[in-house]
Design an enzyme around this catalytic site. Structure first.
Site, PDB file in Angstrom:
ATOM      1  N   ASP A  38       0.854  -1.189   0.000  1.00 23.13           N
ATOM      2  CA  ASP A  38       0.000   0.000   0.000  1.00 23.13           C
ATOM      3  C   ASP A  38       0.890   1.240   0.000  1.00 23.13           C
ATOM      4  O   ASP A  38       2.121   1.147  -0.046  1.00 23.13           O
ATOM      5  CB  ASP A  38      -0.990  -0.007   1.173  1.00 23.13           C
ATOM      6  N   THR A 102      -8.764   2.052 -12.324  1.00 21.45           N
ATOM      7  CA  THR A 102      -9.384   2.721 -13.479  1.00 21.45           C
ATOM      8  C   THR A 102      -8.895   4.164 -13.579  1.00 21.45           C
ATOM      9  O   THR A 102      -8.184   4.654 -12.690  1.00 21.45           O
ATOM     10  CB  THR A 102     -10.931   2.702 -13.382  1.00 21.45           C
ATOM     11  N   HIS A 157     -23.030   5.048  -9.510  1.00 23.42           N
ATOM     12  CA  HIS A 157     -22.007   4.569  -8.579  1.00 23.42           C
ATOM     13  C   HIS A 157     -22.119   5.311  -7.247  1.00 23.42           C
ATOM     14  O   HIS A 157     -22.761   6.355  -7.162  1.00 23.42           O
ATOM     15  CB  HIS A 157     -20.593   4.769  -9.144  1.00 23.42           C
ATOM     16  N   LYS A 161     -16.895   7.667  -5.676  1.00 25.22           N
ATOM     17  CA  LYS A 161     -16.196   7.410  -6.941  1.00 25.22           C
ATOM     18  C   LYS A 161     -15.707   8.728  -7.536  1.00 25.22           C
ATOM     19  O   LYS A 161     -16.452   9.691  -7.650  1.00 25.22           O
ATOM     20  CB  LYS A 161     -17.115   6.679  -7.934  1.00 25.22           C
ATOM     21  N   GLY A 167     -15.190   3.944 -16.170  1.00 20.03           N
ATOM     22  CA  GLY A 167     -14.421   3.269 -17.226  1.00 20.03           C
ATOM     23  C   GLY A 167     -15.271   2.229 -17.929  1.00 20.03           C
ATOM     24  O   GLY A 167     -15.172   2.028 -19.143  1.00 20.03           O
ATOM     25  N   THR A 168     -16.152   1.589 -17.180  1.00 23.28           N
ATOM     26  CA  THR A 168     -17.011   0.555 -17.770  1.00 23.28           C
ATOM     27  C   THR A 168     -17.984   1.164 -18.777  1.00 23.28           C
ATOM     28  O   THR A 168     -18.175   0.627 -19.877  1.00 23.28           O
ATOM     29  CB  THR A 168     -17.808  -0.148 -16.647  1.00 23.28           C
TER      30      THR A 168
HETATM   31  P1  NAD Z   1      -9.734   2.712  -2.251  1.00 24.57           P
HETATM   32  O1  NAD Z   1      -9.476   4.171  -2.200  1.00 24.57           O
HETATM   33  O2  NAD Z   1     -10.609   2.082  -1.232  1.00 24.57           O
HETATM   34  O3  NAD Z   1      -8.328   1.923  -2.211  1.00 24.57           O
HETATM   35  C1  NAD Z   1      -7.169   2.328  -2.903  1.00 24.57           C
HETATM   36  C2  NAD Z   1      -5.983   1.806  -2.124  1.00 24.57           C
HETATM   37  O4  NAD Z   1      -4.790   2.080  -2.878  1.00 24.57           O
HETATM   38  C3  NAD Z   1      -5.833   2.498  -0.758  1.00 24.57           C
HETATM   39  O5  NAD Z   1      -5.573   1.539   0.254  1.00 24.57           O
HETATM   40  C4  NAD Z   1      -4.628   3.411  -0.980  1.00 24.57           C
HETATM   41  O6  NAD Z   1      -3.892   3.670   0.205  1.00 24.57           O
HETATM   42  C5  NAD Z   1      -3.824   2.555  -1.961  1.00 24.57           C
HETATM   43  N1  NAD Z   1      -2.776   3.320  -2.630  1.00 24.57           N
HETATM   44  C6  NAD Z   1      -2.747   4.653  -2.925  1.00 24.57           C
HETATM   45  N2  NAD Z   1      -1.552   4.993  -3.447  1.00 24.57           N
HETATM   46  C7  NAD Z   1      -0.813   3.855  -3.478  1.00 24.57           C
HETATM   47  C8  NAD Z   1       0.509   3.571  -3.871  1.00 24.57           C
HETATM   48  N3  NAD Z   1       1.316   4.534  -4.349  1.00 24.57           N
HETATM   49  N4  NAD Z   1       0.962   2.286  -3.753  1.00 24.57           N
HETATM   50  C9  NAD Z   1       0.168   1.318  -3.256  1.00 24.57           C
HETATM   51  N5  NAD Z   1      -1.114   1.535  -2.852  1.00 24.57           N
HETATM   52  C10 NAD Z   1      -1.582   2.785  -2.964  1.00 24.57           C
HETATM   53  O7  NAD Z   1     -10.261   2.418  -3.734  1.00 24.57           O
HETATM   54  P2  NAD Z   1     -11.066   1.139  -4.270  1.00 24.57           P
HETATM   55  O8  NAD Z   1     -12.537   1.382  -4.171  1.00 24.57           O
HETATM   56  O9  NAD Z   1     -10.480  -0.086  -3.651  1.00 24.57           O
HETATM   57  O10 NAD Z   1     -10.686   1.211  -5.818  1.00 24.57           O
HETATM   58  C11 NAD Z   1      -9.345   1.128  -6.230  1.00 24.57           C
HETATM   59  C12 NAD Z   1      -9.293   1.236  -7.750  1.00 24.57           C
HETATM   60  O11 NAD Z   1      -9.954   0.105  -8.328  1.00 24.57           O
HETATM   61  C13 NAD Z   1     -10.012   2.478  -8.322  1.00 24.57           C
HETATM   62  O12 NAD Z   1      -9.287   2.936  -9.439  1.00 24.57           O
HETATM   63  C14 NAD Z   1     -11.374   1.922  -8.738  1.00 24.57           C
HETATM   64  O13 NAD Z   1     -11.990   2.706  -9.745  1.00 24.57           O
HETATM   65  C15 NAD Z   1     -10.924   0.571  -9.251  1.00 24.57           C
HETATM   66  N6  NAD Z   1     -11.969  -0.449  -9.357  1.00 24.57           N
HETATM   67  C16 NAD Z   1     -11.885  -1.262 -10.437  1.00 24.57           C
HETATM   68  C17 NAD Z   1     -12.784  -2.297 -10.590  1.00 24.57           C
HETATM   69  C18 NAD Z   1     -12.641  -3.221 -11.779  1.00 24.57           C
HETATM   70  O14 NAD Z   1     -13.407  -4.190 -11.888  1.00 24.57           O
HETATM   71  N7  NAD Z   1     -11.683  -2.962 -12.668  1.00 24.57           N
HETATM   72  C19 NAD Z   1     -13.791  -2.497  -9.634  1.00 24.57           C
HETATM   73  C20 NAD Z   1     -13.839  -1.648  -8.523  1.00 24.57           C
HETATM   74  C21 NAD Z   1     -12.908  -0.616  -8.379  1.00 24.57           C
END
Ligand code: NAD
Length: 270
Positions: A38, A102, A157, A161, A167-168
């Site tokens: 993280d 995303t 959403h 968000k 993105g979807t």
């Molecule tokens: P969130 O904010 O709850 O979690 C993000 C995490 O990343 C946090 O723990 C944060 O501390 C960590 N982080 C930040 N900078 C970092 C770094 N430099 N190195 C390592 N970790 C770091 O967000 P979330 O709801 O878990 O979503 C995360 C991402 O996933 C978003 O971009 C969201 O849009 C995407 N998402 C994608 C899908 C998919 O199916 N592709 C589904 C849901 C969410």
């Protein structure tokens, strides 16, 4: 660690998605958590990844660097500003990557393409199996309906968000545009508030609603004369994205270098 277990490294380990992935890895019979990463200086650092995910201890402490682990696949759900670091590190370690983050900037997408010449990468805006099907079915519908039908997309959403449209929604829009030989960038409409004219024939409107704890809903509407077709996917729990990402992780370990998406993972190419 048993040789039969397949190691997963989770980036964004303290986040909503990261913790969902960790819980599913812990619940699975074939996967083992091998690393948790993280943000440097963030509150999760130094804590046990299992405890942070609301489960028993794993012995894996959240750190700020992806370590080298033989046979591991990296699963990244962090923030767009971090993805270039994950890509560079996976390339350096020659580890497959499942990227879920995303709204990744254009220059990072260029890095992703370059890295995909050397390592296998799955990048999907949405890892839900249902949404992947929605995208493919929307393309099929657009192609079958042809001219005279207007396509519009609405997405909902949760209030946290950051990016809009999702993105979807954009990916579904691209699929509909491609299926009808249109360039999505030319026909995308995100706002009709500042104009005084009727809808253009080729437009594809994409609109976003935000509120509460809504995990994610996407509806594609095809408007004809006297009828309307609506295709909707509703996500109730973000566990579906974690399950899809881990399905992609199992699949990508056997692939050669390349940039893949969930359509490849599910073998749904039309
Ligand atoms: P969130 O904010 O709850 O979690 C993000 C995490 O990343 C946090 O723990 C944060 O501390 C960590 N982080 C930040 N900078 C970092 C770094 N430099 N190195 C390592 N970790 C770091 O967000 P979330 O709801 O878990 O979503 C995360 C991402 O996933 C978003 O971009 C969201 O849009 C995407 N998402 C994608 C899908 C998919 O199916 N592709 C589904 C849901 C969410």
């Amino acid at each position: 660690m048993s040789d039969t277990l397949f190691p997963i490294i989770v980036v964004g380990a303290r986040g909503r998605m990261g913790t969902a992935v960790i819980r599913q890895v812990m619940d699975s019979e074939d996967l083992v958590l091998s690393g948790a990463v993280d943000r440097s200086g963030g509150p999760g650092l130094g804590k046990d990844a299992g405890i942070v995910a609301g489960r028993p201890e794993t012995g894996i402490v959240i750190g700020d660097l992806i370590h080298d682990a033989r046979g591991a696949v990296v699963v990244d759900f962090s923030l767009p500003g971090n993805t270039h670091e994950t890509i560079a590190r996976c390339r350096e370690l020659r580890r497959p990557l499942v990227l879920g983050t995303t709204a990744v900037p254009e220059e990072t997408l260029d890095l992703l393409e370059a890295a995909a010449n050397e390592i296998p990468i799955v990048h999907a805006a949405n890892y839900s199996v249902g949404v992947t099907l929605l995208t493919q079915i929307s393309a099929l519908a657009a192609r079958a309906l042809g001219e005279g039908w207007d396509a519009e997309i609405v997405e909902l959403h949760h209030r946290h968000k950051r990016d809009a449209p999702s993105g979807t929604a954009l990916r579904v829009g691209v699929a509909v545009a491609d299926a009808t030989q249109r360039d999505f960038a030319d026909v995308l409409v995100r706002d009709r508030s500042d104009r005084d004219r009727a809808r253009g024939d080729n437009e594809i409107g994409v609109f976003s609603l935000r509120g509460g704890d809504c995990v994610g809903e996407h509806t594609v509407m095809f408007f004809g004369e006297g009828e309307r077709l609506e295709l909707t996917h509703r996500a109730r729990d973000r566990a579906i994205f974690a399950a899809g990402a881990l399905r992609a992780a199992r699949w990508v370990q056997g692939q050669g270098p390349g940039l893949y998406d969930m359509v490849d993972v599910l073998e749904l190419n039309l």
